[in-house]
Each structure stands twice: as C-alpha cells, then as structure tokens.
Design an enzyme around this catalytic site. Structure first.
Site, PDB file in Angstrom:
ATOM      1  N   ILE A   1       1.016  -1.259  -0.192  1.00 25.22           N
ATOM      2  CA  ILE A   1       0.296  -0.543  -0.423  1.00 25.22           C
ATOM      3  C   ILE A   1       0.608   1.212  -0.472  1.00 25.22           C
ATOM      4  O   ILE A   1       0.349   2.256  -0.059  1.00 25.22           O
ATOM      5  CB  ILE A   1      -1.312  -0.117   0.925  1.00 25.22           C
ATOM      6  CG1 ILE A   1      -0.252  -0.609   2.468  1.00 25.22           C
ATOM      7  CG2 ILE A   1      -2.436  -1.021   1.513  1.00 25.22           C
ATOM      8  CD1 ILE A   1      -0.585   0.000   4.131  1.00 25.22           C
ATOM      9  N   TYR A   2       2.435   1.259  -0.047  1.00 26.83           N
ATOM     10  CA  TYR A   2       3.117   2.056   0.083  1.00 26.83           C
ATOM     11  C   TYR A   2       3.131   3.315   0.997  1.00 26.83           C
ATOM     12  O   TYR A   2       2.879   4.604   1.043  1.00 26.83           O
ATOM     13  CB  TYR A   2       2.961   2.700  -1.266  1.00 26.83           C
ATOM     14  CG  TYR A   2       2.940   2.345  -3.030  1.00 26.83           C
ATOM     15  CD1 TYR A   2       4.187   1.969  -3.292  1.00 26.83           C
ATOM     16  CD2 TYR A   2       2.085   1.935  -3.426  1.00 26.83           C
ATOM     17  CE1 TYR A   2       4.609   0.367  -4.240  1.00 26.83           C
ATOM     18  CE2 TYR A   2       1.625   1.044  -4.875  1.00 26.83           C
ATOM     19  CZ  TYR A   2       3.820   0.530  -5.296  1.00 26.83           C
ATOM     20  OH  TYR A   2       3.649  -0.267  -5.567  1.00 26.83           O
ATOM     21  N   HIS A   3       3.248   2.416   2.416  1.00 26.77           N
ATOM     22  CA  HIS A   3       3.157   2.976   3.319  1.00 26.77           C
ATOM     23  C   HIS A   3       4.197   2.789   4.430  1.00 26.77           C
ATOM     24  O   HIS A   3       3.403   1.871   5.637  1.00 26.77           O
ATOM     25  CB  HIS A   3       1.551   3.547   3.755  1.00 26.77           C
ATOM     26  CG  HIS A   3       0.861   4.164   3.313  1.00 26.77           C
ATOM     27  ND1 HIS A   3      -0.893   3.212   3.284  1.00 26.77           N
ATOM     28  CD2 HIS A   3       0.360   5.515   2.580  1.00 26.77           C
ATOM     29  CE1 HIS A   3      -1.380   4.207   2.919  1.00 26.77           C
ATOM     30  NE2 HIS A   3      -0.723   5.289   2.225  1.00 26.77           N
ATOM     31  N   PRO A   4       5.640   2.721   3.641  1.00 25.44           N
ATOM     32  CA  PRO A   4       6.368   2.169   4.148  1.00 25.44           C
ATOM     33  C   PRO A   4       6.622   2.736   5.800  1.00 25.44           C
ATOM     34  O   PRO A   4       6.521   4.355   6.075  1.00 25.44           O
ATOM     35  CB  PRO A   4       7.855   1.867   3.625  1.00 25.44           C
ATOM     36  CG  PRO A   4       7.107   3.434   2.604  1.00 25.44           C
ATOM     37  CD  PRO A   4       5.906   3.440   2.710  1.00 25.44           C
ATOM     38  N   THR A   5       7.210   1.865   7.062  1.00 24.04           N
ATOM     39  CA  THR A   5       7.065   2.266   8.162  1.00 24.04           C
ATOM     40  C   THR A   5       7.871   1.751   9.069  1.00 24.04           C
ATOM     41  O   THR A   5       8.322   1.118   8.492  1.00 24.04           O
ATOM     42  CB  THR A   5       5.361   2.798   9.315  1.00 24.04           C
ATOM     43  OG1 THR A   5       5.370   0.794   9.795  1.00 24.04           O
ATOM     44  CG2 THR A   5       4.220   2.926   8.318  1.00 24.04           C
TER      45      THR A   5
END
Length: 115
Positions: free
Chosen positions: A47-51
C-alpha cells in the site's frame, strides 16, 4: 491463493452478489491453484506506506532518540511514519501528522531550553 478463493466466496454470497458486476483482479481466467499463485505474485503490491525503519531508542540499532533526534547528527530529526514501532492497522496519514505535530512541539521546547 487461499485469500483469493475466500474473497471469491464472499463476493458470491447472497448479500454481495447482486452488487458485484465482475471480478476485476485477478480475473476469472485464473482458476487453478498454480494460476492463482501466479496471479497473486503478478498483481500483489504494497500500500506504499512504509513504516518502522528508524528504530527509536538508545541501543546500537536505534536511529533516533525519544525526542526524534538522529543519533550522531546535530540538528536533524526524523518525524514521519518510519519511527513507528509497528505499522498501524489503518491509514498512516493521521499518525504521521501527529508525529510531525509532536516533533514540532519538541523542537519549540528544545529551543526555549537552549538544548
């Protein structure tokens, strides 16, 4: 591939089938386990939300301290989703805004203290 099969069963349930026009991805042409596995490999994406890439703490693996200051670099902080210990179950936008707001408050506090 099992997740695709479950999703298909859900879509075929009486409560949903009347509002679903067609399967978009991967598509009904994918039926066998091998085809579904290949489709999952082909069409899956993040979802292209790297954390969680900048550990907070004081040990050798930590990137930032508890005030988001990068170890070994003066006047540099990280204030985004990378400092989260784990990815949140929802969208990362609101937590990232909160991290930025908290960091701004800490910068103001440090400026008043002269640190």
């Amino acid at each position: 591939m099992n997740a695709i099969k479950v999703a298909r069963r859900l879509a075929e349930a009486d409560a949903l089938k009347s509002v679903i026009i067609d399967e978009y991805v991967p598509g009904r042409q994918y039926q066998t386990d091998e085809q579904l596995l290949n489709a999952a490999r082909r069409f899956s994406q993040t979802i292209y939300h790297p954390t969680s890439t900048c550990k907070m703490g004081n040990d050798d693996m930590a990137v930032v301290d508890r005030r988001l200051r990068v170890h070994g670099i003066k006047r540099f902080r990280v204030a985004d989703a990378s400092i989260m210990p784990q990815i949140v179950s929802g969208n990362t936008n609101a937590p990232s805004i909160m991290i930025g707001e908290k960091c701004a408050d800490m910068i103001k506090q440090d400026r008043v203290r002269g640190s």
